[in-house]
Design an enzyme around this catalytic site. Structure first.
Site, mmCIF file in Angstrom:
data_model
loop_
_atom_site.group_PDB
_atom_site.id
_atom_site.type_symbol
_atom_site.label_atom_id
_atom_site.label_comp_id
_atom_site.label_asym_id
_atom_site.label_seq_id
_atom_site.Cartn_x
_atom_site.Cartn_y
_atom_site.Cartn_z
ATOM 1 N N TYR A 141 0.806 -1.217 0.000
ATOM 2 C CA TYR A 141 0.000 0.000 0.000
ATOM 3 C C TYR A 141 0.841 1.270 0.000
ATOM 4 O O TYR A 141 0.348 2.344 -0.333
ATOM 5 C CB TYR A 141 -0.946 0.022 1.201
ATOM 6 C CG TYR A 141 -1.991 -1.072 1.188
ATOM 7 C CD1 TYR A 141 -2.256 -1.811 0.038
ATOM 8 C CD2 TYR A 141 -2.716 -1.387 2.326
ATOM 9 C CE1 TYR A 141 -3.202 -2.810 0.028
ATOM 10 C CE2 TYR A 141 -3.670 -2.390 2.329
ATOM 11 C CZ TYR A 141 -3.904 -3.094 1.169
ATOM 12 O OH TYR A 141 -4.851 -4.093 1.162
ATOM 13 N N LYS A 191 4.727 -15.221 2.377
ATOM 14 C CA LYS A 191 4.773 -16.005 1.133
ATOM 15 C C LYS A 191 6.244 -16.155 0.744
ATOM 16 O O LYS A 191 6.678 -15.799 -0.360
ATOM 17 C CB LYS A 191 3.956 -15.298 0.034
ATOM 18 C CG LYS A 191 3.670 -16.167 -1.194
ATOM 19 C CD LYS A 191 2.824 -17.380 -0.898
ATOM 20 C CE LYS A 191 2.507 -18.135 -2.197
ATOM 21 N NZ LYS A 191 1.894 -19.454 -1.917
ATOM 22 N N ASP A 223 -1.626 -18.472 1.716
ATOM 23 C CA ASP A 223 -2.718 -19.246 1.127
ATOM 24 C C ASP A 223 -3.142 -20.384 2.053
ATOM 25 O O ASP A 223 -4.335 -20.651 2.221
ATOM 26 C CB ASP A 223 -2.340 -19.776 -0.264
ATOM 27 C CG ASP A 223 -0.921 -20.304 -0.343
ATOM 28 O OD1 ASP A 223 -0.182 -20.229 0.663
ATOM 29 O OD2 ASP A 223 -0.532 -20.791 -1.431
ATOM 30 N N ASP A 247 -4.856 -7.283 5.793
ATOM 31 C CA ASP A 247 -6.120 -6.697 5.358
ATOM 32 C C ASP A 247 -7.095 -7.800 4.948
ATOM 33 O O ASP A 247 -8.262 -7.815 5.349
ATOM 34 C CB ASP A 247 -5.846 -5.752 4.178
ATOM 35 C CG ASP A 247 -7.032 -4.864 3.850
ATOM 36 O OD1 ASP A 247 -8.090 -4.978 4.505
ATOM 37 O OD2 ASP A 247 -6.911 -4.041 2.925
ATOM 38 N N ASP A 251 -10.402 -9.699 7.459
ATOM 39 C CA ASP A 251 -11.786 -9.701 6.978
ATOM 40 C C ASP A 251 -12.329 -11.127 6.923
ATOM 41 O O ASP A 251 -13.500 -11.369 7.215
ATOM 42 C CB ASP A 251 -11.872 -9.057 5.591
ATOM 43 C CG ASP A 251 -11.930 -7.537 5.664
ATOM 44 O OD1 ASP A 251 -11.599 -6.991 6.735
ATOM 45 O OD2 ASP A 251 -12.298 -6.900 4.666
#
Length: 364
Positions: A141, A191, A223, A247, A251
């Site tokens: 971001y 990752k 993942d 993020d 959620d």
């Protein structure tokens, strides 16, 4: 305790949910002898409509001069056509970056009486209680270069994932310190098998872990973590991860609690205010423009964010616990907003849910 609180309702359901948390804080102040000064300002789309900017300088100065910030939500389809640099969401990034709010804490705990509100099986989620520690001022971001540029074949969009050792060290320490107050287990999510930034992330987290021999450390690829959150969420205590992964995963974790409207968050930095670190407190859900103005929004995530404010920024743990007990009492009495309703419960609106929790708090 005397503290100055910046109130930034924002867009969509923000102006409906934030007043519910403010009245709870006012009730706490009256009941426990504190003084909270509330100062409101525009942010996000509301600020764009008035000033043309998502984060007006006067709003930033208010936030900067406050001991804590209570935020509602920003954004909506009304402003989707604007350039990225002036969209409502830039206000969030601006506040985080300029105030140095690098650590985002997102607890996801299932209230047992809401097990039926989730789409997952009760036996999978009952007992789930985890904390996502998300790095908030680095990564995709904020990394550069970024942007959209024209090419001979069309356009090219670029975002850059960047992390430094110092950024990883400070967020890892937040995770390990948080774990020491919980069940002493940290799961670092990355990752590292394909991303160099994640390879550095894992190496640095391993190094930080040496200073916390009493805390168990595990690693998961993002993942696999996404799958494990749904398969067996009770295995997790504290998850620490990057801005982008945090993020998304937080959620997903919201669905363990029955609704994204249930989850609070705290964004903390190193600057100290009235009683602790200056922080920004907000529910993790968005502005939900489809239900804005209809008295349907769930204010519990915002009210729980106010409880986090009392605990983290003001060291008022007793008062924060009183708010939590108020929420539990109202849920035990069978009251629900539409998003968490189930058979046999009493559906109420945003204002009534706020009033009921405030009433439960003052009665206690």
């Amino acid at each position: 305790m005397k503290a100055r609180i910046a109130v930034l309702p924002g867009d969509g359901i923000g102006p409906e949910i934030v007043p519910q948390a403010v009245q709870i804080l006012e009730a706490v102040a009256a009941q426990y002898g504190h003084t909270f000064e509330f100062h409101a300002a525009d942010v996000g789309g509301a600020a764009i409509d008035k000033t043309g900017r998502p984060l007006p300088e006067e709003t930033f100065k208010l936030a900067q001069a406050s001991d804590a910030i209570l935020l509602g939500a920003v954004g909506g389809p009304k402003w989707d056509g604007l350039a990225y640099e002036v969209r409502p969401e830039r206000a969030l990034l601006g506040l985080r970056e300029r105030l140095g709010l690098y650590a985002n804490l997102r607890p996801a705990k299932l209230y047992s009486m809401l097990a039926d509100a989730s789409t997952l099986k009760p036996e999978v989620i009952i007992g789930a209680d985890l904390l996502v520690v998300r790095e908030l001022t680095g990564g995709t971001y904020f990394g550069k270069p970024k942007g959209i540029k024209k090419t001979a074949d069309g356009e090219r969009g670029v975002n850059t994932e960047v992390y430094t050792t110092a950024e990883i060290v400070r967020i890892a320490k937040v995770a390990f310190e948080s774990a020491r107050k919980r069940r002493k287990k940290v799961t670092s999510v990355d990752k590292a098998n394909v991303l160099e930034s994640s390879a550095l992330w894992r190496r640095v987290v391993l190094d930080v872990a040496k200073g916390y021999p009493d805390v168990e450390l595990a690693h998961l690829y993002v993942d696999n973590c996404a799958m494990q959150l749904i398969r067996n969420p009770k295995q997790f205590d504290v998850l620490v991860t990057t801005n982008l992964f945090g993020d998304i995963l937080s959620d997903e974790a919201a669905m363990l609690t029955g609704s994204i409207g249930m989850l609070p968050s705290a964004s903390l930095g190193s600057r100290v205010g009235a009683g602790g670190p200056v922080g920004m407190y907000e529910p993790i859900h968005g502005s939900a423009p489809d239900i804005a103005g209809r008295d349907l929004a769930n204010p519990i995530g915002t009210i729980a964010s106010a409880a986090m404010m009392l605990s983290y920024s003001f060291n008022l743990d007793k008062e924060a616990a009183a708010i939590e007990r108020g929420i539990v009492r109202v849920l035990e009495q069978g009251y629900r907003t539409k998003d968490i309703r189930s058979l046999g419960t009493k559906v109420v609106g945003t204002k009534e849910m706020g009033r009921l929790i405030c009433q439960a708090l003052t009665k206690a």
